[in-house]
Motif scaffolding. Sequence first.
Motif, PDB file in Angstrom:
ATOM      1  N   THR A 173      35.925  57.570 -16.562  1.00  0.00           N
ATOM      2  CA  THR A 173      36.256  56.846 -15.456  1.00  0.00           C
ATOM      3  C   THR A 173      37.879  57.073 -15.031  1.00  0.00           C
ATOM      4  OG1 THR A 173      38.155  55.730 -17.371  1.00  0.00           O
ATOM      5  CG2 THR A 173      35.320  55.012 -17.904  1.00  0.00           C
ATOM      6  N   ALA A 174      37.465  55.916 -14.325  1.00  0.00           N
ATOM      7  CA  ALA A 174      38.864  55.721 -13.776  1.00  0.00           C
ATOM      8  C   ALA A 174      39.150  54.661 -12.411  1.00  0.00           C
ATOM      9  CB  ALA A 174      39.215  56.955 -12.045  1.00  0.00           C
ATOM     10  N   GLY A 175      40.371  53.962 -12.532  1.00  0.00           N
ATOM     11  CA  GLY A 175      40.869  52.929 -11.796  1.00  0.00           C
ATOM     12  C   GLY A 175      42.002  52.222 -11.997  1.00  0.00           C
ATOM     13  N   HIS A 176      42.166  51.209 -11.451  1.00  0.00           N
ATOM     14  CA  HIS A 176      43.932  50.494 -11.352  1.00  0.00           C
ATOM     15  C   HIS A 176      43.922  50.114 -12.753  1.00  0.00           C
ATOM     16  CE1 HIS A 176      47.346  48.796 -10.067  1.00  0.00           C
ATOM     17  NE2 HIS A 176      47.149  48.290 -10.484  1.00  0.00           N
ATOM     18  N   ILE A 177      44.668  49.287 -13.847  1.00  0.00           N
ATOM     19  CA  ILE A 177      44.931  48.873 -14.840  1.00  0.00           C
ATOM     20  C   ILE A 177      44.521  47.513 -14.582  1.00  0.00           C
ATOM     21  CG2 ILE A 177      46.924  48.041 -14.122  1.00  0.00           C
ATOM     22  CD1 ILE A 177      48.083  48.071 -16.792  1.00  0.00           C
ATOM     23  N   ASP A 178      43.450  46.923 -15.748  1.00  0.00           N
ATOM     24  CA  ASP A 178      43.036  45.662 -15.804  1.00  0.00           C
ATOM     25  C   ASP A 178      41.978  45.265 -15.382  1.00  0.00           C
ATOM     26  OD1 ASP A 178      42.699  42.564 -16.778  1.00  0.00           O
ATOM     27  OD2 ASP A 178      44.185  41.930 -15.308  1.00  0.00           O
ATOM     28  N   HIS A 179      41.521  46.287 -14.856  1.00  0.00           N
ATOM     29  CA  HIS A 179      40.089  46.504 -13.775  1.00  0.00           C
ATOM     30  C   HIS A 179      38.370  46.171 -14.530  1.00  0.00           C
ATOM     31  CE1 HIS A 179      41.301  46.966  -9.409  1.00  0.00           C
ATOM     32  NE2 HIS A 179      42.113  45.697  -9.932  1.00  0.00           N
TER      33      HIS A 179
ATOM     34  N   PRO B 176      43.538  55.331 -19.561  1.00  0.00           N
ATOM     35  CA  PRO B 176      44.338  54.521 -18.749  1.00  0.00           C
ATOM     36  C   PRO B 176      44.757  54.063 -17.853  1.00  0.00           C
ATOM     37  CG  PRO B 176      45.284  56.192 -19.478  1.00  0.00           C
ATOM     38  CD  PRO B 176      44.079  56.441 -19.866  1.00  0.00           C
ATOM     39  N   GLY B 177      44.305  52.696 -16.790  1.00  0.00           N
ATOM     40  CA  GLY B 177      44.923  52.167 -15.744  1.00  0.00           C
ATOM     41  C   GLY B 177      46.718  52.390 -15.083  1.00  0.00           C
ATOM     42  N   HIS B 178      46.889  52.342 -16.187  1.00  0.00           N
ATOM     43  CA  HIS B 178      48.546  52.325 -16.114  1.00  0.00           C
ATOM     44  C   HIS B 178      49.264  53.140 -15.444  1.00  0.00           C
ATOM     45  CE1 HIS B 178      52.500  50.747 -16.295  1.00  0.00           C
ATOM     46  NE2 HIS B 178      52.343  49.435 -16.347  1.00  0.00           N
ATOM     47  N   GLU B 179      49.846  53.069 -15.100  1.00  0.00           N
ATOM     48  CA  GLU B 179      50.737  54.383 -13.646  1.00  0.00           C
ATOM     49  C   GLU B 179      51.457  54.678 -14.349  1.00  0.00           C
ATOM     50  OE1 GLU B 179      53.404  52.567 -10.357  1.00  0.00           O
ATOM     51  OE2 GLU B 179      54.379  50.905 -11.720  1.00  0.00           O
ATOM     52  N   ARG B 180      52.306  54.048 -15.663  1.00  0.00           N
ATOM     53  CA  ARG B 180      53.047  55.087 -16.588  1.00  0.00           C
ATOM     54  C   ARG B 180      51.827  56.070 -17.574  1.00  0.00           C
ATOM     55  NH1 ARG B 180      55.217  50.236 -20.245  1.00  0.00           N
ATOM     56  NH2 ARG B 180      55.512  52.160 -21.718  1.00  0.00           N
ATOM     57  N   TYR B 181      50.400  55.620 -17.573  1.00  0.00           N
ATOM     58  CA  TYR B 181      49.716  57.085 -18.551  1.00  0.00           C
ATOM     59  C   TYR B 181      48.821  57.685 -17.139  1.00  0.00           C
ATOM     60  CZ  TYR B 181      51.506  53.518 -21.726  1.00  0.00           C
ATOM     61  OH  TYR B 181      51.744  52.648 -22.317  1.00  0.00           O
TER      62      TYR B 181
ATOM     63  N   MET C  12      34.041  55.197 -11.311  1.00  0.00           N
ATOM     64  CA  MET C  12      35.417  54.440 -10.785  1.00  0.00           C
ATOM     65  C   MET C  12      34.816  53.371 -10.788  1.00  0.00           C
ATOM     66  SD  MET C  12      38.618  54.906  -9.420  1.00  0.00           S
ATOM     67  CE  MET C  12      38.112  56.299  -8.341  1.00  0.00           C
ATOM     68  N   VAL C  13      35.960  52.056 -11.330  1.00  0.00           N
ATOM     69  CA  VAL C  13      35.943  50.659 -11.603  1.00  0.00           C
ATOM     70  C   VAL C  13      37.102  50.283 -10.387  1.00  0.00           C
ATOM     71  CG1 VAL C  13      36.471  48.598 -13.067  1.00  0.00           C
ATOM     72  CG2 VAL C  13      34.920  51.154 -13.856  1.00  0.00           C
ATOM     73  N   VAL C  14      36.398  49.712  -9.612  1.00  0.00           N
ATOM     74  CA  VAL C  14      37.697  48.853  -8.961  1.00  0.00           C
ATOM     75  C   VAL C  14      36.938  47.191  -8.803  1.00  0.00           C
ATOM     76  CG1 VAL C  14      37.999  48.200  -6.016  1.00  0.00           C
ATOM     77  CG2 VAL C  14      37.406  49.818  -7.186  1.00  0.00           C
ATOM     78  N   ALA C  15      38.004  46.057  -9.508  1.00  0.00           N
ATOM     79  CA  ALA C  15      37.324  44.754  -9.577  1.00  0.00           C
ATOM     80  C   ALA C  15      37.239  43.927  -8.511  1.00  0.00           C
ATOM     81  CB  ALA C  15      38.810  44.091 -10.465  1.00  0.00           C
ATOM     82  N   ALA C  16      36.516  43.460  -8.352  1.00  0.00           N
ATOM     83  CA  ALA C  16      36.013  42.061  -7.098  1.00  0.00           C
ATOM     84  C   ALA C  16      37.206  41.577  -6.579  1.00  0.00           C
ATOM     85  CB  ALA C  16      34.733  41.422  -7.596  1.00  0.00           C
TER      86      ALA C  16
ATOM     87  N   ARG D  71      43.567  54.369  -5.907  1.00  0.00           N
ATOM     88  CA  ARG D  71      43.919  55.679  -4.600  1.00  0.00           C
ATOM     89  C   ARG D  71      44.581  56.158  -5.478  1.00  0.00           C
ATOM     90  NH1 ARG D  71      42.968  53.463   0.089  1.00  0.00           N
ATOM     91  NH2 ARG D  71      43.844  51.373   0.487  1.00  0.00           N
ATOM     92  N   GLU D  72      45.762  56.341  -6.290  1.00  0.00           N
ATOM     93  CA  GLU D  72      45.734  57.195  -7.255  1.00  0.00           C
ATOM     94  C   GLU D  72      45.096  57.838  -8.105  1.00  0.00           C
ATOM     95  OE1 GLU D  72      50.468  59.605  -8.854  1.00  0.00           O
ATOM     96  OE2 GLU D  72      49.933  57.381  -9.065  1.00  0.00           O
ATOM     97  N   HIS D  73      44.446  57.798  -8.472  1.00  0.00           N
ATOM     98  CA  HIS D  73      42.661  58.201  -9.491  1.00  0.00           C
ATOM     99  C   HIS D  73      42.037  59.159  -8.791  1.00  0.00           C
ATOM    100  CE1 HIS D  73      43.208  55.888 -13.803  1.00  0.00           C
ATOM    101  NE2 HIS D  73      44.936  56.036 -12.853  1.00  0.00           N
TER     102      HIS D  73
END
Length: 506
Positions: free
Chosen positions: A10-16, A64-69, A85-89, A98-100
């Motif tokens: 998986t990949a994507g921003h935190i809380d998506h 994990p999606g947090h930038e710290r991880y 890749m997971v992107v929240a609507a 983008r970083e992932h």
Amino acid sequence: MSDGPLTLGTAGHIDHGKSALVHALTGIDPDRLPQEKARGVSIELGYASLELASGRNVSVVDVPGHERYVRTMVAGATGIDLYLMVVAADDGVMPQTREHAAVLQALGIESGVVAVTKSDVADPERAVLEAGELLPGIDRVPVSVRTSQGLDELRAALDRVAGSLPGRSRAPGETRLHVDRVFSIRGAGTVVTGTLWSGQIARSDRLQVLPGGLRTRAREVQVHDHAVEQALAGQRVAVNLAGLSHDQVARGDLLTEATSQLQETFLLDVELTFAPGHREPETGTRVHIHHGTRETPAAMAWLGGPFWQLRLERPLIAVGGDRLVVRHIAPPDTLGGGRVLDAHPRRHGPGRDLMARLTRLARGEPEPEPERDPAPEPDTTVHTPPPPAPLTASALALEDRLRAAGFEPPPDSELDAEDLAALREAGRVARISRSLHFHVDALAAAQGRVLQLAREHDGAVTLAQLRDALGTSRKFAQAVLEHFDRERVTIRRGEEHVVRRQHLDA
């Protein structure tokens, strides 16, 4: 369609909603830690098994999606074959999206599917368009975990992509499992997990843990909690190791065959591509290199074109063709990545012949066979080898300087490289780290102190003990102990370095 094992990351921003989506697809909650469940945030890598409609089974690594991880995300992404890749609507593409994506590009992972989550609470159209701009040509499926909208379509899309990939079970290469988790089970002992990059691991196989070369045996092999006789490349694997405690193995270690000749390296010649928006670094730039589940700071040296030499501060165990990720140290950000062309080069700068050679390696062309002269007639004359060339006055002066420096020699950058090479060839000095040489008398004295301490402390020595015994700083004591680990005088076990029996009894 191939049925070889595959691993999906998986990949994507935190809380998506990555972990919730994995749970909905597989029935397995990848968040296993109490703090993850309490905070609703993934901290460590999670794992699950996904059976597709075609019958193909895919191992899932949830990151994990947090930038710290991001470092944890990179460790999980190495070795995967396709991504989700997971992107929240309601958010659309965000910084960690983008970083992932940059990490996936650096690792050469081009196949995947975008899931636009939370499509029941916001119109997914904007997120679908943004994801298409970030990852052109990739299927994008609006879904909702709460209503199950789009989950069947997502499974079908994953099945189509998986069906186009061959898997790695028949790919050449010796056994390599980069360890991403180590734990102990009562009554069973030490267990390591990782994605099997190449080769196979079968029950009762003789194995070794690198670096260090600790020998072990596969007491049991599991794939997703099911015991198997043999695990194949491309699978998520757990191996119960015989004869090792859990503090003798760590994340970042490599599990391979007992007969493997793989060696650690402090230098890599690589071909790199940099993420959009990032300028190419200058020679001497200090970065973080991620390879497998291991990472190290390194200095970059430009060799011409897309080719660079990475001068590592800690060793990696790599082979030609391996992918790696390059990240800024401060502020942390993914700079780019690429592949290893030569895992054991000499230290060098740019050159015309080197450029030609690296270009050939980048194209996948084999190294040319060295030209051989016709076999000479047998020579029965007894030859006496010539004496070594006498050391120059400057080399002898350098030897005196290093002998006087004892356990705190100056760094190689302050020394004449030719004189240092001459002393090394003459056996007067020894290289103990990437940037330090000890006079052989000082090194022998340091080994004597290590053996003395070990005899006083049940066969082991700590960094603090050796630092005090040598009357030096932590930096020099650590370099000495790591040198003795590589020379198989000691074995690192947690915070201790245990002297091997043959040296302790000598």
